[in-house]
Design an enzyme around this catalytic site. Structure first.
Site, short mmCIF file in Angstrom:
data_model
loop_
_atom_site.label_atom_id
_atom_site.label_comp_id
_atom_site.label_asym_id
_atom_site.label_seq_id
_atom_site.Cartn_x
_atom_site.Cartn_y
_atom_site.Cartn_z
N LYS A 11 34.20 21.37 45.87
CA LYS A 11 33.04 21.07 46.71
C LYS A 11 33.39 20.93 48.20
O LYS A 11 34.56 20.82 48.57
CB LYS A 11 32.39 19.78 46.21
CG LYS A 11 31.80 19.91 44.80
CD LYS A 11 31.17 18.60 44.37
CE LYS A 11 30.53 18.70 43.00
NZ LYS A 11 29.90 17.42 42.61
N TYR A 51 21.42 24.42 40.84
CA TYR A 51 21.20 23.04 40.42
C TYR A 51 19.74 22.80 40.00
O TYR A 51 19.29 21.66 39.92
CB TYR A 51 21.59 22.08 41.55
CG TYR A 51 23.09 21.99 41.71
CD1 TYR A 51 23.87 21.31 40.77
CD2 TYR A 51 23.74 22.59 42.78
CE1 TYR A 51 25.24 21.22 40.91
CE2 TYR A 51 25.12 22.52 42.91
CZ TYR A 51 25.86 21.83 41.98
OH TYR A 51 27.23 21.76 42.10
N PHE A 59 17.82 12.78 43.37
CA PHE A 59 18.99 13.17 44.16
C PHE A 59 19.06 14.67 44.45
O PHE A 59 19.98 15.12 45.14
CB PHE A 59 20.28 12.73 43.46
CG PHE A 59 20.49 13.34 42.09
CD1 PHE A 59 21.03 14.61 41.95
CD2 PHE A 59 20.16 12.62 40.95
CE1 PHE A 59 21.22 15.18 40.69
CE2 PHE A 59 20.36 13.18 39.69
CZ PHE A 59 20.89 14.45 39.56
N ARG A 87 37.30 18.91 32.32
CA ARG A 87 36.60 17.66 32.54
C ARG A 87 37.57 16.48 32.52
O ARG A 87 37.42 15.51 33.28
CB ARG A 87 35.46 17.50 31.54
CG ARG A 87 34.41 18.63 31.74
CD ARG A 87 33.20 18.50 30.87
NE ARG A 87 32.32 17.42 31.29
CZ ARG A 87 31.55 17.44 32.37
NH1 ARG A 87 31.55 18.48 33.17
NH2 ARG A 87 30.78 16.42 32.66
N THR A 93 32.64 11.21 36.74
CA THR A 93 31.82 11.56 37.91
C THR A 93 31.93 10.51 39.00
O THR A 93 32.06 10.82 40.18
CB THR A 93 30.35 11.75 37.49
OG1 THR A 93 30.29 12.78 36.51
CG2 THR A 93 29.48 12.13 38.67
N ARG A 104 39.16 13.33 40.73
CA ARG A 104 38.17 12.47 41.37
C ARG A 104 38.75 11.12 41.77
O ARG A 104 38.36 10.56 42.80
CB ARG A 104 36.95 12.32 40.46
CG ARG A 104 36.15 13.63 40.41
CD ARG A 104 35.01 13.56 39.45
NE ARG A 104 34.16 14.75 39.56
CZ ARG A 104 33.45 15.21 38.54
NH1 ARG A 104 33.47 14.61 37.36
NH2 ARG A 104 32.71 16.29 38.71
N ASN A 114 32.37 14.14 45.21
CA ASN A 114 33.43 13.86 44.24
C ASN A 114 34.37 15.05 44.03
O ASN A 114 35.04 15.14 43.01
CB ASN A 114 32.84 13.37 42.92
CG ASN A 114 31.96 14.38 42.23
OD1 ASN A 114 31.95 15.56 42.57
ND2 ASN A 114 31.21 13.93 41.25
N HIS A 117 33.17 20.26 40.62
CA HIS A 117 32.15 20.43 39.58
C HIS A 117 32.79 21.21 38.45
O HIS A 117 33.61 22.10 38.68
CB HIS A 117 30.96 21.23 40.11
CG HIS A 117 30.08 21.81 39.03
ND1 HIS A 117 28.99 21.12 38.53
CD2 HIS A 117 30.16 22.97 38.33
CE1 HIS A 117 28.43 21.86 37.57
NE2 HIS A 117 29.13 22.98 37.44
N GLU A 128 26.82 29.50 34.08
CA GLU A 128 27.31 29.21 35.42
C GLU A 128 28.29 30.29 35.91
O GLU A 128 28.23 30.68 37.07
CB GLU A 128 27.98 27.83 35.45
CG GLU A 128 26.98 26.69 35.29
CD GLU A 128 27.60 25.32 35.35
OE1 GLU A 128 26.84 24.36 35.51
OE2 GLU A 128 28.84 25.19 35.23
#
Length: 140
Positions: A11, A51, A59, A87, A93, A104, A114, A117, A128
């Protein structure tokens, strides 16, 4: 165990701080291979579409604004149980709840910023990956 592919996004908060290499080292050290990668600046339309599942959540607008605030690194990771492994490497998260040594825990600035993704299920991963990559771009 099954070899899987999953989407990973580094990100804007992480690309701004030049953490791409450190984050990718964690994926590779964790047994995942990068089989596709590109650095892009998402448009508002792309971020809203990607998204879209969160469109009705409070949000959503902030998420879209954050994801277009700087470049991101889109990549496809491959390996044994890649979705779950990714993950695990990313961590929770909320960085305050993330395990020591996870991306993270080490790099996130906040719940929103964070750093990464990752897809949450095989179906999501397939959607995705197809959103951002043509099949010819996946080189494993």
């Amino acid at each position: 165990m099954a070899v899987e592919r999953t989407l990973s996004i580094i990100k804007p908060d992480a690309t701004r701080r030049n953490l791409t290499g450190k984050i990718n080292a964690k994926f590779e050290d964790g047994g995942l291979r990068i089989v596709a990668q590109k650095r892009v600046q998402l448009s508002q339309a792309q971020a809203e579409q990607f998204y879209g599942v969160h469109r009705e959540r409070p949000f959503f607008k902030d998420l879209v604004s954050f994801m277009i605030s700087g470049p991101v690194v889109l990549q496809v990771l491959e390996g044994e149980n890649a979705i779950a492994r990714n993950r695990e490497i990313m961590g929770a998260t909320n960085p305050a709840n993330a395990a020591e040594g996870t991306i993270r825990k080490e790099f996130a600035e906040s719940i929103e910023a964070n750093s990464v993704h990752g897809s949450d299920a095989p179906e999501t991963a397939a959607q995705e990956i197809a959103f951002f990559f043509a099949g010819i771009e996946l080189v494993g």
